[in-house]
Design a protein around this motif. Structure first.
Motif, PDB file in Angstrom:
ATOM      1  N   ILE A 133      29.470   8.217  60.054  1.00 43.36           N
ATOM      2  CA  ILE A 133      29.677   9.419  59.236  1.00 43.36           C
ATOM      3  C   ILE A 133      31.156   9.795  59.251  1.00 43.36           C
ATOM      4  O   ILE A 133      31.735  10.170  58.240  1.00 43.36           O
ATOM      5  CB  ILE A 133      28.821  10.591  59.758  1.00 43.36           C
ATOM      6  CG1 ILE A 133      27.339  10.262  59.552  1.00 43.36           C
ATOM      7  CG2 ILE A 133      29.173  11.885  59.031  1.00 43.36           C
ATOM      8  CD1 ILE A 133      26.403  11.299  60.147  1.00 43.36           C
ATOM      9  N   GLY A 134      31.757   9.664  60.432  1.00 48.88           N
ATOM     10  CA  GLY A 134      33.187   9.963  60.551  1.00 48.88           C
ATOM     11  C   GLY A 134      34.020   9.066  59.646  1.00 48.88           C
ATOM     12  O   GLY A 134      34.958   9.522  58.987  1.00 48.88           O
ATOM     13  N   ILE A 135      33.668   7.777  59.607  1.00 44.90           N
ATOM     14  CA  ILE A 135      34.424   6.845  58.752  1.00 44.90           C
ATOM     15  C   ILE A 135      34.262   7.235  57.288  1.00 44.90           C
ATOM     16  O   ILE A 135      35.239   7.316  56.534  1.00 44.90           O
ATOM     17  CB  ILE A 135      33.932   5.397  58.974  1.00 44.90           C
ATOM     18  CG1 ILE A 135      34.302   4.951  60.403  1.00 44.90           C
ATOM     19  CG2 ILE A 135      34.547   4.456  57.944  1.00 44.90           C
ATOM     20  CD1 ILE A 135      33.726   3.619  60.792  1.00 44.90           C
ATOM     21  N   ALA A 164      32.938  14.870  63.008  1.00 46.26           N
ATOM     22  CA  ALA A 164      31.907  13.840  63.096  1.00 46.26           C
ATOM     23  C   ALA A 164      32.428  12.621  63.839  1.00 46.26           C
ATOM     24  O   ALA A 164      31.766  12.125  64.764  1.00 46.26           O
ATOM     25  CB  ALA A 164      31.431  13.450  61.700  1.00 46.26           C
ATOM     26  N   SER A 165      33.615  12.154  63.477  1.00 43.70           N
ATOM     27  CA  SER A 165      34.083  10.944  64.155  1.00 43.70           C
ATOM     28  C   SER A 165      34.416  11.220  65.615  1.00 43.70           C
ATOM     29  O   SER A 165      34.116  10.411  66.487  1.00 43.70           O
ATOM     30  CB  SER A 165      35.262  10.303  63.425  1.00 43.70           C
ATOM     31  OG  SER A 165      36.118  11.246  62.901  1.00 43.70           O
ATOM     32  N   VAL A 166      35.003  12.408  65.873  1.00 41.43           N
ATOM     33  CA  VAL A 166      35.333  12.719  67.265  1.00 41.43           C
ATOM     34  C   VAL A 166      34.062  12.793  68.101  1.00 41.43           C
ATOM     35  O   VAL A 166      33.950  12.184  69.174  1.00 41.43           O
ATOM     36  CB  VAL A 166      36.120  14.041  67.349  1.00 41.43           C
ATOM     37  CG1 VAL A 166      36.278  14.480  68.798  1.00 41.43           C
ATOM     38  CG2 VAL A 166      37.488  13.872  66.709  1.00 41.43           C
ATOM     39  N   SER A 167      33.042  13.503  67.580  1.00 39.89           N
ATOM     40  CA  SER A 167      31.820  13.608  68.383  1.00 39.89           C
ATOM     41  C   SER A 167      31.135  12.251  68.465  1.00 39.89           C
ATOM     42  O   SER A 167      30.492  11.932  69.463  1.00 39.89           O
ATOM     43  CB  SER A 167      30.878  14.679  67.830  1.00 39.89           C
ATOM     44  OG  SER A 167      30.684  14.505  66.467  1.00 39.89           O
ATOM     45  N   GLY A 168      31.277  11.419  67.426  1.00 46.88           N
ATOM     46  CA  GLY A 168      30.716  10.067  67.461  1.00 46.88           C
ATOM     47  C   GLY A 168      31.291   9.261  68.607  1.00 46.88           C
ATOM     48  O   GLY A 168      30.557   8.637  69.373  1.00 46.88           O
TER      49      GLY A 168
END
Ligand code: UDP
Ligand code: MG
Length: 315
Positions: A282-284, A232-236
Motif C-alpha cells: 500500500i505504501g508503494i 502506510a509504508s512506514v507502518s508496513g
C-alpha cells in the motif's frame, strides 16, 4: 489603461444583513486609498436577498462588479472565481460578514507598498467564536505545519492583500481542491503580516458547516502533504520488522522448545508476513499516487522572482 489599482474580492453566502454596511465601509476606505478600485462580490448561491442587493448596488456604482454562481460552491471556490476576474495591481480578499473590518485594508495596503507581495492579516483577538472552532483550528494548523513544508500561520484566514504577480501564479495552479492560504504561502515572494482585531459577525450565521470545515481541513492536508500516504509504508516496514523477529522466535519455539500448539507457528508467521507485505505494498502504491497527484495538480515547477535574462515572462 483601465487597470484598477486595487481589486477587492468578497465571497458572499447569505450575507444580506451585512452587505450595505460592508459596501459603505469598503467604499469609504478605498476612496481614501486610491480612486481607481473595483469591488468584486461573488455571490456563492445565496438563498436570501444578497443577490438582489448586489445587483442593485452594481446599478448605482460602476465600481461594483458581481458574479453570481449557479449554486453554493463553497468559500474557496467563490474566492477563486473572484480572483479570476480581478484586474487590479493588487488584490484584497476579505470576508463578507464584516468579521474582517474593511478599515484594516488601509494597513494591508500601506504595508504592501513597502515592497511585500503578500501581506496577510493576523487576528489578535477572535471574539464570538465557539471554543470548538478555536481549538479545532489551532489543532489543524499545528498538524499542518508539522506535516507539510509550507507554513500557514495560525490565526490567519484568507483576509490578505496580494500582488498581481502572486495572482498570476495562483491562476497557474489549476488544482480542483483549493486551499488558498496554503497555495499563497507555497508561492513565496516577500510575505509578511499585520495584526488586527477580528470582529464578531454582523448578523446571519457562519456558512462553514462542520462538513465544510472537515473538507477544508482535508484539502489542506492532502494538497500539501504526503504524510498520510507515507504512514502506510512506514507502518508496513515496522510490522514487517516485528514479523521477522517473531518469525525467528516461532521457529525457535517450534524447533528447539517443541512446546507449540500444532499449526500456531505457521499461522503466526503467515499472518505477520502477509500483513507486513500488504502494508508495504500500500505504501508503494501511495508513493506512486503522490507523484501522480503532483503531476495532476499541474503546479508550476518554480516561480521566478527576478532575473536579468530578457525573456518573455508572464507578469
Ligand atoms: N462563504 C461562501 N460560501 C460558503 C460559505 C461561506 O462564500 O459556502 C463566505 C461567507 O459569506 C463569508 C466568508 O465566506 O464572506 C467566510 O465565511 P464564514 O463567515 O461563514 O466563515 P467563518 O468566519 O465562520 O470561518
Ligand atoms: Mg465569518
Amino acid at each position: 489603461m483601465d487597470r484598477p489599482k486595487l481589486s477587492v474580492v468578497i465571497p458572499i453566502y447569505n450575507e444580506e444583513k451585512s452587505i450595505h454596511e460592508l459596501y459603505r465601509r469598503l467604499s469609504y476606505v478605498l476612496h481614501t486609498l486610491c480612486q481607481h478600485y473595483e469591488l468584486i462580490f461573488v455571490n456563492d448561491g445565496s438563498q436570501d436577498a444578497s443577490s438582489a442587493m448586489l445587483m442593485a448596488l452594481a446599478q448605482q456604482d460602476l465600481k461594483v462588479k458581481y458574479i453570481t454562481l449557479s449554486r453554493n460552491f463553497g468559500h474557496q471556490v467563490a474566492v477563486t472565481a473572484g480572483l479570476n476576474h480581478a484586474k487590479g495591481d493588487r488584490v484584497v480578499i476579505i470576508d463578507g460578514d464584516l468579521q474582517d473590518p474593511p478599515e484594516t485594508i488601509k494597513d494591508l495596503y500601506n504595508k504592501s507598498l513597502e515592497g511585500y507581495e503578500v501581506v496577510f492579516a493576523k487576528r489578535k483577538h477572535r471574539p464570538g467564536e465557539s471554543l470548538f472552532k478555536l481549538w479545532t483550528a489551532k489543532l489543524f494548523y499545528r498538524i499542518l505545519t508539522r506535516i507539510t513544508s509550507i507554513h500557514v500561520p495560525v490565526d490567519t484566514g484568507d483576509f490578505r492583500i496580494i500582488d498581481h504577480k502572486v495572482l498570476n501564479v495562483l491562476k497557474q495552479m489549476p488544482e480542483q481542491n483549493k486551499f488558498l492560504r496554503g497555495q499563497i504561502s507555497w508561492i513565496g515572494f516577500r510575505q509578511t503580516y499585520i495584526e488586527y482585531d477580528r470582529e464578531v459577525r454582523k448578523g446571519g450565521k457562519s456558512g462553514y458547516t462542520l462538513r465544510k470545515m472537515f473538507k477544508f481541513a482535508l484539502d489542506g492536508i492532502t494538497s500539501f502533504s504526503d504524510f498520510p500516504l507515507k504512514l502506510a509504508s512506514v507502518s508496513g516496514f515496522m510490522v514487517s520488522g516485528v514479523a521477522f523477529i517473531l518469525m525467528i522466535y516461532t521457529l525457535y519455539a517450534k524447533l528447539m522448545l517443541k512446546d507449540t500448539v500444532p499449526g500456531w507457528a505457521s499461522l503466526m508467521v503467515s499472518i505477520l508476513f502477509l500483513g507486513g507485505i500488504q502494508l508495504i505494498s500500500i505504501g508503494i502504491i501511495g508513493e506512486y499516487i503522490s507523484r501522480i497527484g503532483a503531476d495532476v495538480r499541474k503546479r508550476p515547477l518554480y516561480i521566478i522572482d527576478q532575473s536579468n535574462i530578457q525573456h518573455k515572462t508572464s507578469s
